[in-house]
Write a protein that holds these residues in place. Structure first.
Motif, PDB file in Angstrom:
ATOM      1  N   GLY A 113       0.852  -1.182   0.000  1.00  0.00           N
ATOM      2  CA  GLY A 113       0.000   0.000   0.000  1.00  0.00           C
ATOM      3  C   GLY A 113       0.888   1.233   0.000  1.00  0.00           C
ATOM      4  N   GLY A 114       0.266   2.349   0.184  1.00  0.00           N
ATOM      5  CA  GLY A 114       1.039   3.585   0.218  1.00  0.00           C
ATOM      6  C   GLY A 114       1.350   4.099  -1.175  1.00  0.00           C
ATOM      7  N   GLU A 115       2.208   5.095  -1.225  1.00  0.00           N
ATOM      8  CA  GLU A 115       2.502   5.757  -2.490  1.00  0.00           C
ATOM      9  C   GLU A 115       3.665   5.128  -3.247  1.00  0.00           C
ATOM     10  OE1 GLU A 115       2.277   9.877  -2.593  1.00  0.00           O
ATOM     11  OE2 GLU A 115       0.597   9.942  -1.198  1.00  0.00           O
ATOM     12  N   LYS A 116       4.532   4.427  -2.542  1.00  0.00           N
ATOM     13  CA  LYS A 116       5.713   3.831  -3.169  1.00  0.00           C
ATOM     14  C   LYS A 116       5.494   2.316  -3.266  1.00  0.00           C
ATOM     15  CE  LYS A 116      10.731   3.540  -2.624  1.00  0.00           C
ATOM     16  NZ  LYS A 116      11.873   3.773  -1.739  1.00  0.00           N
ATOM     17  N   ILE A 117       5.246   1.851  -4.483  1.00  0.00           N
ATOM     18  CA  ILE A 117       4.995   0.426  -4.713  1.00  0.00           C
ATOM     19  C   ILE A 117       6.204  -0.171  -5.440  1.00  0.00           C
ATOM     20  CG2 ILE A 117       3.468  -1.285  -5.777  1.00  0.00           C
ATOM     21  CD1 ILE A 117       2.062   0.360  -3.607  1.00  0.00           C
TER      22      ILE A 117
END
Length: 147
Positions: A113-117
């Motif tokens: 999850g989050g912005e950095k995948i």
């Protein structure tokens, strides 16, 4: 360095279904008060309702790998939302011509999850580093692979 302990308790009782032998059931007590019911694997007259030592070894490898994976991912700025694994261990004849856990296959399914995948290459690098750092993997002779 750290020291890790457990307690094992076995009491002589008749085997549930075979009258001429003993029960393989016993209890493993861990810190925090956890008690794990353990027996031999079913193939060796164990109780199918209990964990067996081979399952505990396979789960220890998977758990250790996962914990290193999570730590490395976090250090690299990735947010892991879930991690599921269905590891398999193979008890087979080894090079010494005795039975041993010769190989363990990990099959992690990870959700980020989050912005950095991370891409597949980054995930593979994290797995490789986790594999090389895992205390349990470094303690056994079984070949461990990540699918």
């Amino acid at each position: 360095m750290s020291v890790h302990t457990a307690a094992i308790l076995w009491q002589n009782e008749p085997h549930e279904s075979e009258e001429n032998t003993y029960s393989r059931n016993h209890c493993v007590m861990l810190n925090g008060g956890q008690e794990v019911r353990v027996s031999a694997s079913v193939e060796f007259k164990g109780d199918p309702n209990c964990a067996d030592p081979e399952q505990l070894l396979v789960s220890a490898v998977s758990s250790c790998h996962m914990l290193f994976f999570l730590a490395i991912a976090e250090l690299q700025g990735y947010q892991v939302e879930s991690y599921k694994d269905d590891p398999k261990g193979y008890l087979e004849r080894n090079d010494k011509k005795s039975m041993g856990m010769t190989r363990i296959e990990l099959s992690p399914n990870i959700t980020f999850g989050g912005e950095k995948i991370p891409g597949q290459e980054a995930i593979s690098r994290i797995h490789a580093t986790a594999h090389s750092k895992c205390f349990i993997v470094n303690s056994i002779t079984a070949k461990v692979t990540v699918n």
